[in-house]
Motif scaffolding. Structure first.
Motif, short mmCIF file in Angstrom:
data_model
loop_
_atom_site.label_atom_id
_atom_site.label_comp_id
_atom_site.label_asym_id
_atom_site.label_seq_id
_atom_site.Cartn_x
_atom_site.Cartn_y
_atom_site.Cartn_z
N GLY B 52 1.12 -1.53 -0.11
CA GLY B 52 0.23 -0.27 -0.27
C GLY B 52 0.91 1.03 0.32
N PRO B 53 1.30 1.64 1.12
CA PRO B 53 2.52 2.78 1.22
C PRO B 53 3.52 3.13 0.20
N GLY B 56 1.47 1.69 -4.09
CA GLY B 56 -0.12 1.79 -4.14
C GLY B 56 -0.70 0.80 -4.50
N GLN B 57 -0.72 -0.38 -4.04
CA GLN B 57 -1.19 -1.89 -4.33
C GLN B 57 -1.64 -2.59 -3.58
N THR B 114 6.28 5.29 -5.41
CA THR B 114 5.39 5.56 -6.16
C THR B 114 4.61 6.84 -5.01
N ILE B 115 3.91 5.60 -3.61
CA ILE B 115 2.73 6.98 -3.73
C ILE B 115 4.21 7.71 -1.83
#
Lengths: 378, 378
Positions: B52-53, B56-57, B114-115
């Motif tokens: 996630g962090p 982004g998945q 990404t994030i």
């Protein structure tokens, strides 16, 4: 046979409590509802979806350990998007080969935006390359599904409005529901702003905080205990671009087939149903995928009143995701909470008649994950 | 008895592959190493910490389903910080009460930002209110631990330098290690920049990409199969502020006690050991918490050469987290991969003598979670 021997939840809504406070309240309520003490719990399975992106908090199993000082048991966190808590339940059931009593906790604090915005965070349940980066946020994905469904079966938005209306009406009988306090008319629904054509605001489930917990045991503890007749889940490709058909979810169909088979039951045997109405269109598709009618015919169940409290198969008596609320990591357990309350005959003014067997359908993403739970009176 | 019937991993390091490509490569290698085909796998347990962090998945179980078209089996994602993959293994073992063969996959793509930035993302394994927001990132937390340990037992940084040196030297025999290619001298280690006093750069494990997978089965498939003698995990409070003692991890001690008891073994019976050296100080503490020496005496094991390849208890023959690398969601399985390779006698130039029983210790956060796995030749 395995048994649900305790249940607890919090109010759902935009709440003042922290993630930890919500988790504690649900666990406390589940223990108080049971014949057990917290010291009888051998392990905890925690479901939480967006703790990282929304709350800046991962390693949530250790957070739960902090809430229970001196209790150093195995605790694990499960994440499978919106199906997280039903699948946490399944992991808990596996573990009962070694334990006596385990707890399953689902919690989500969605109104906190410590790190990212809610829409951006939720989008992480979709494929980053194929869906997210092309702007396919969830309302847009389900709008494409609704467009296909409406075109294929020749229905219009009126049916979706009815689905929303019924769920909101049901939530008026559930004091713990996000929209318990809110009178919603067909007029309100119809006039609400478009989110992604054809879906308007009232086709979409809300951003909710909340938690739910259940205790599952190898042995029956009281006459209020409910039997787990089946718990099954399957996965499918994550991206909407990888699906053959947008008007049906293969994962739901496969998981339901396994669950009916495990329980030795068929749709006609189900007395009460909870479906994953993250968007209204999803409720129509669920009724078909679960075998309660043929493909394209779920509108008739809605029109005929079959899904109402005194209908053939009462659906989402708690208000569903639409009006009970959708605190993602807790949603599957909230469905199970409602089934348990109904099968125990403890649902008060929303109690349905002859509730012997109940089913819950909980999906993740755009049907990439599906979990089916079937419960029965013990 | 349950068996590890296939293992696979990727190179660890700053790699060009995507999260999906790393996952696929490890699963492919595990299947090819086994006597099974992918169609024999009944369920998959995926460990991933920062999807996630960092990427982004989320909903990673459905991502894995996308990699295996037409295979609609139960797949779940487990996250318990740096201990995620060992605990995914335990969930897989529970499930073998119902399945024949299941796969456990650990994967992390940490060089993608990404994030969020990597340090900010990793910090989510610590308590947000009590630790993170006060700036207690992980090198700082382990620096406090090292300060306490050095003060309590009167050691200086030389011992930590030796720990780093030995792990780097071991990695020179492991072509899949992050720092396989890198000659590291004591001089290089000593002169490296301070990160958080007393820890310098070479006290810290690197930011790695990588994946590892294993297959566990109810029945033995070949003479290369390895028995799972024990798998145990426990949790403790997440925040460093909630610990009685910073120089020992209660979760490791409790999990090890359970694991020794389950396997009917004691520290003297272990022939090869993998410990969670996220920071060098953590290796010293692990040796004590696992019972290989008394509290405060692990320096002697280092000085006496006991942890070397031909020593009393060879430790981290793959280079450990320090030099094999630390792709967080894959780390626990990489430890198990090394133990399996050694017990099979397939470790080539790093093969130790008389490898019959091996142990892996994998922790999450600042010891909030600890998992112990004990394996034996079948």
């Amino acid at each position: 046979m395995l048994y649900i021997t305790g249940i607890g939840r919090t109010k759902f809504g935009a709440l003042p409590q922290t993630l930890q406070e919500l988790a504690y309240e649900a666990m406390y309520n589940a223990v108080m509802d049971s014949k057990l003490s917290i010291n009888d719990i051998d392990a905890i399975f925690v479901s939480n979806f967006l703790g990282g992106p929304l709350n800046g908090q991962l390693h949530f199993n250790s957070i739960i350990a902090s809430l229970l000082p001196g209790i150093n048991i195995p605790i694990v966190r499960i994440e499978t998007a919106c199906a997280s808590s039903s699948i946490a339940l399944k992991q808990a059931l596996y573990s009962l080969s070694q334990f006596e009593n385990v707890m399953v906790l689902g919690v989500e604090k969605m109104t906190s935006k410590t790190i990212l915005g809610t829409t951006e965070a939720i989008a992480m349940a979709a494929d980053r390359c194929l869906d997210q980066q092309n702007g396919l946020i969830f309302p847009a994905a389900y709008a494409l599904i609704a467009q296909q469904y409406m075109l294929k079966y020749g229905i219009n938005h009126d049916i979706l409005e009815q689905v929303s209306f019924i769920n909101h009406k049901n939530s008026r009988l559930n004091p713990l529901a996000h929209f318990f306090y809110k009178d919603v008319t067909i007029e309100t629904i119809r006039k609400s702003p478009i989110i992604a054509t054809p879906l308007n605001l009232f086709d979409c489930s809300p951003i909710s905080d909340g938690a739910a917990a259940i205790i599952v045991s190898k042995e029956k503890k009281s006459d209020r205990d409910i039997e787990v007749l089946s718990s099954q889940y399957v996965t499918d490709a994550i991206s909407i671009t990888q699906r053959e058909d947008l008007t049906s979810f293969k994962a739901t169909r496969l998981a339901a087939k396994k669950a009916y088979s495990e329980a030795g039951l068929k749709p006609d045997d189900i007395d009460i149903l909870e479906v994953h109405d993250c968007f209204t269109i999803s409720e129509l598709i669920a009724l078909e995928d679960l075998g309660f009618c043929k493909p394209g015919e779920s509108s008739e169940l809605v029109i005929n009143g079959d899904i109402l409290k005194d209908g053939r198969i009462p659906v989402n008596m708690d208000g569903g995701l639409k009006a009970n609320g959708h605190p993602i990591g807790a949603t599957g357990l909230a469905q199970i909470y409602e089934i348990v309350v109904q099968l125990r005959g403890e649902a008060g003014i929303r109690q349905i008649k002859n509730a012997n067997i109940g089913m819950a359908q909980n999906i993740g993403g755009i049907g990439g994950t599906a979990a089916i739970t079937i419960l029965g009176r013990s």
